[in-house]
Structures are given as structure tokens and as C-alpha cells.
Design an enzyme around this catalytic site. Structure first.
Site, PDB file in Angstrom:
ATOM      1  N   TYR A 140      44.788  49.161  15.660  1.00 49.06           N
ATOM      2  CA  TYR A 140      45.204  49.796  16.915  1.00 49.06           C
ATOM      3  C   TYR A 140      46.635  49.408  17.309  1.00 49.06           C
ATOM      4  CZ  TYR A 140      40.278  51.044  17.614  1.00 49.06           C
ATOM      5  OH  TYR A 140      39.009  51.558  17.473  1.00 49.06           O
ATOM      6  N   LYS A 191      34.869  44.168   5.959  1.00 41.53           N
ATOM      7  CA  LYS A 191      34.750  45.147   4.872  1.00 41.53           C
ATOM      8  C   LYS A 191      35.468  44.541   3.665  1.00 41.53           C
ATOM      9  CE  LYS A 191      33.515  49.309   3.470  1.00 41.53           C
ATOM     10  NZ  LYS A 191      32.105  49.639   3.199  1.00 41.53           N
ATOM     11  N   ASP A 223      29.470  48.558   7.371  1.00 37.58           N
ATOM     12  CA  ASP A 223      28.557  49.700   7.244  1.00 37.58           C
ATOM     13  C   ASP A 223      27.105  49.233   7.325  1.00 37.58           C
ATOM     14  OD1 ASP A 223      29.263  48.399   4.897  1.00 37.58           O
ATOM     15  OD2 ASP A 223      29.114  50.165   3.625  1.00 37.58           O
ATOM     16  N   ASP A 247      34.968  47.803  18.314  1.00 38.48           N
ATOM     17  CA  ASP A 247      34.987  48.915  19.251  1.00 38.48           C
ATOM     18  C   ASP A 247      33.745  49.781  19.022  1.00 38.48           C
ATOM     19  OD1 ASP A 247      35.785  50.845  21.005  1.00 38.48           O
ATOM     20  OD2 ASP A 247      37.516  51.536  19.859  1.00 38.48           O
ATOM     21  N   ASP A 251      29.825  49.551  21.175  1.00 37.48           N
ATOM     22  CA  ASP A 251      29.298  50.713  21.892  1.00 37.48           C
ATOM     23  C   ASP A 251      27.895  51.057  21.404  1.00 37.48           C
ATOM     24  OD1 ASP A 251      31.536  51.011  23.476  1.00 37.48           O
ATOM     25  OD2 ASP A 251      31.614  53.188  23.172  1.00 37.48           O
TER      26      ASP A 251
END
Ligand code: NAD
Length: 356
Positions: A140, A191, A223, A247, A251
């Protein structure tokens, strides 16, 4: 020593839910909690008061404070302002000015609300996860970034996922410290099978773990973590992860509980100073109607007590009081089900204060 708390109600339902959170703080102060409260404007309220979403005075007070308690920002009347004047800019500005790199997002399901979840009760009842998301780095913010046109005329967009060793080390330490205050199980999500940045992440987390021999550390690819969160979420205690992975996962985890009006959050700096806020927004659709659920904000006060003021017993008192009012059958409209008693924002706040 007296601790300073900066109260920033913000916009929409912000002032209504903050009134109830302040009632809780006032009650604890009467019981000996040594705090001082200041008030400031942020978001649309900052724009209205001082022409910008993060007024200088607010930032000055925030720097002086030990902790910041925020309601929510935003509203349709501000959506047409230039980007730098929009309420959300106030939020990003204060997070970065205070260096709040560690974002704590609990997903805790009260047994009384088990039917609010979209998952089966046996999968989610007793759920209590803490996701620690790195908040100021990675893709980001990474440079270079942009949209460009290649020599062959094809446009491409690109971003950079980047973490320095010190950035990984400080979020890892923050997560291990939190694990020490909970069940001492930490799952680092990355990852590393594909990304070099994750390879370094894992190496640094393993190194930091040596300083926390009491914490059981595991690793999981992101994943798989997404799958496990909906398959068997109760296997997790604390999870630590990168900004973008966090992020998305936080959620998903919050929705396991099914009730946005119940979930608090914290964003901490390296010294335990923090900003505490509900995860929901300013809910303009119900603002001013006295029907917003103040519990996420009140539970943010509990996090403030636990993580900045080191008052774990007082934090537990708030959490127990919240649970007690749910046992009494009191519900704001967002969590109401047949057979329970519907109450407004102030009644819910008063009931929690009484239960304290
Ligand atoms: P929202 O979280 O404000 O509302 C989503 C839905 O949940 C609405 O139906 C709302 O009524 C309900 N809801 C939210 N909090 C509730 C509560 N405490 N009690 C009962 N019901 C509640 O999200 P949105 O509608 O997408 O955004 C509204 C505004 O909030 C926008 O301006 C957005 O930019 C802003 N926002 C701010 C924050 C923040 O301050 N941290 C976070 C998200 C969105």
C-alpha cells in the site's frame, strides 16, 4: 501517574457512541482510574471546525496524549470535497503522524450472539481471535508504484511489496507481546512459497521468536489461512501478517461474528501508545436516531485499558459488563433477534455502566 486520553467523536454516529464510552470511563474514574480527558475534532467535524480533517490542534493534543479514542469519520456531505479535505484523510493522517504500525483487530463472538454469524454455531461459538496487521508498510505504500505505458503502447499498473527487516521485527515483537497477554499461540501468515518479501518476513519472525520461548509459533500461507478462518477459526489465537493480507483476513474474521457494531480495534506505536476505535464507520443512515450500537466503542475502551494503560482488570470488568447486558437480553437494533429487548444507544450505555 494520570494518563491523558484524547477523545475524538468524529462524524455521524460518532458523537452518540462516544457519549456512552465516556460514561464508562467516568464510571471507572470514580472507581480510581487515574485519567484526564481532552476533546478534539477529526474528519468532517475537523473540516467544519478548522477547515481540515486533521486540525493542527487535534494533532498537537494527540501527540501529547497517552491514548486516543476515536468514534468514526465520514459522511455524504463531505464526499464532494477535494481528496485532501475528505474525512478519511484525517484518519490516515493521524495514524501516520503517530507512527501507529500495529493494528489489532479482534474477532470475538459473544455466545449470546452466536446466531448473528453466517457460520454454523459449532464452528464459531467461543471464537476469540486477535489479528495483528502491519499498518504502515508493504504494497500500500511501497515505491515505485504507478500506471505507465510500455514501449509497445500497452499500459501496465504496478506496485511494490516491500518490507525492511526493522519493520518486520517491530510488528513481530508487537504480536509476540500480545500473544503473551493471551493464550501464547501465534500464527504468522505469509506467502513465503512465492514471495521473497515473505521469505524475509518468515526468517525475521523465527529470529524474534527466540526472545519469546513461552509462545508457540506456527506459520501458514495466506491462501490456507483464508480457508482455515472459515473452516475451523477456533484453531487461532493471535495471527500476525502483512498490511494487505491483514486487510483482507481481518475483514473476513470480523464477519465470522456477524455484528459490525460489536467489534473494537487498536492501532499501536512502538511504545504502546495507541488509537482505539470501533471497526465500523459513521453509519450516516442511522446517525442522530439514537439507535447505534455503542458496544464496539465501549469495547475499544477495554482495549485501551489493556494495551496502553496496562489495566487488565478494568478491561475485563468492561468486557464482563458487556456480556452481562447481553445475558439480560438487551440488544440494539443491529443485533436484535426475536425474544430479546430492543434498546437505544443511551439505554445500552447506561445498562453497561450499571453492570460495571
Ligand atoms: P458503516 O460501517 O458506517 O456502516 C455499514 C452499515 O452498518 C450501515 O448500515 C450502518 O447503519 C451499520 N452500522 C455501522 N456501525 C453501526 C453501529 N455501531 N450500530 C448499528 N449499526 C451500525 O460503513 P459505510 O456505510 O460503508 O460508510 C459510512 C461512512 O463511514 C463513509 O463516509 C465511510 O467512508 C466511513 N467509514 C469510516 C470508517 C472509520 O471511521 N474508521 C470506517 C469505515 C467507513
Amino acid at each position: 501517574m494520570t494518563k491523558k486520553i484524547l477523545v475524538l467523536p468524529g462524524d455521524g454516529i460518532g458523537p452518540e457512541i462516544m457519549t456512552e464510552a465516556v460514561k464508562v470511563l467516568d464510571r471507572l474514574r470514580a472507581d480510581g482510574l487515574s485519567i484526564e480527558m481532552e476533546r478534539g475534532h477529526i474528519g468532517g467535524a475537523g473540516y467544519d471546525a478548522a477547515g481540515k480533517p486533521l486540525p493542527d490542534e487535534t494533532l498537537r493534543l494527540a501527540r501529547e496524549a497517552d491514548a486516543v479514542l476515536l468514534g468514526a469519520v465520514g459522511g455524504p456531505q463531505y464526499d464532494t470535497l477535494p481528496r485532501e479535505s475528505r474525512p478519511e484523510r484525517g484518519l490516515l493522517g493521524i495514524r501516520s503522524a503517530l507512527g501507529l504500525f500495529s493494528n489489532l483487530r479482534p474477532a470475538l463472538l459473544y455466545p449470546q450472539l452466536v446466531h448473528a454469524s453466517t457460520l454454523k454455531p459449532e464452528v464459531v461459538s467461543g471464537l476469540d481471535i486477535m489479528i495483528v496487521r502491519e499498518l504502515t508498510g508493504s504494497i500500500y505504500f511501497g515505491q515505485p508504484r504507478g500506471i505507465r505505458t510500455r514501449e509497445d503502447g500497452v499500459r501496465e499498473g504496478f506496485n511494490t511489496m516491500i518490507y525492511s527487516e526493522p519493520e518486520i521485527e517491530r510488528i513481530a515483537r508487537s504480536a509476540f507481546d500480545i500473544a503473551m497477554k493471551r493464550d501464547r499461540k501465534l500464527c504468522s501468515v505469509d506467502k513465503a512459497n512465492v514471495l521473497e518479501v515473505s521469505e524475509l518476513w518468515r526468517e525475521v519472525v523465527v529470529r524474534v521468536a527466540k526472545d519469546y520461548p513461552q509462545v508457540e509459533l506456527s506459520h501458514m500461507y495466506v491462501d490456507n489461512a483464508a480457508m482455515q478462518l472459515v473452516r475451523a477459526p477456533k484453531q487461532f489465537d493471535v495471527m500476525v501478517t502483512d498490511n494487505m493480507f491483514g486487510d483482507i483476513l481481518s475483514d473476513a474474521a470480523s464477519m465470522l461474528t456477524g455484528s459490525i457494531g460489536m467489534l473494537p480495534s487498536a492501532s499501536l506505536d512502538a511504545n504502546g501508545k495507541g488509537m482505539y476505535e470501533p471497526i465500523h464507520g459513521s453509519a450516516p443512515d442511522i446517525a442522530g436516531k439514537g439507535m447505534a450500537n455503542p458496544m464496539a466503542t465501549i469495547l475499544s475502551v477495554a482495549m485501551l485499558l489493556r494495551y496502553t494503560l496496562n489495566e487488565a482488570a478494568m478491561a475485563e470488568r468492561i468486557e464482563a459488563a458487556a456480556s452481562k447486558v447481553l445475558d439480560q437480553g438487551l440488544r440494539t437494533a443491529d443485533i436484535y433477534t426475536e425474544g430479546t429487548t430492543k434498546v437505544g444507544t443511551a439505554q445500552m450505555g447506561d445498562a453497561i455502566v450499571a453492570a460495571l
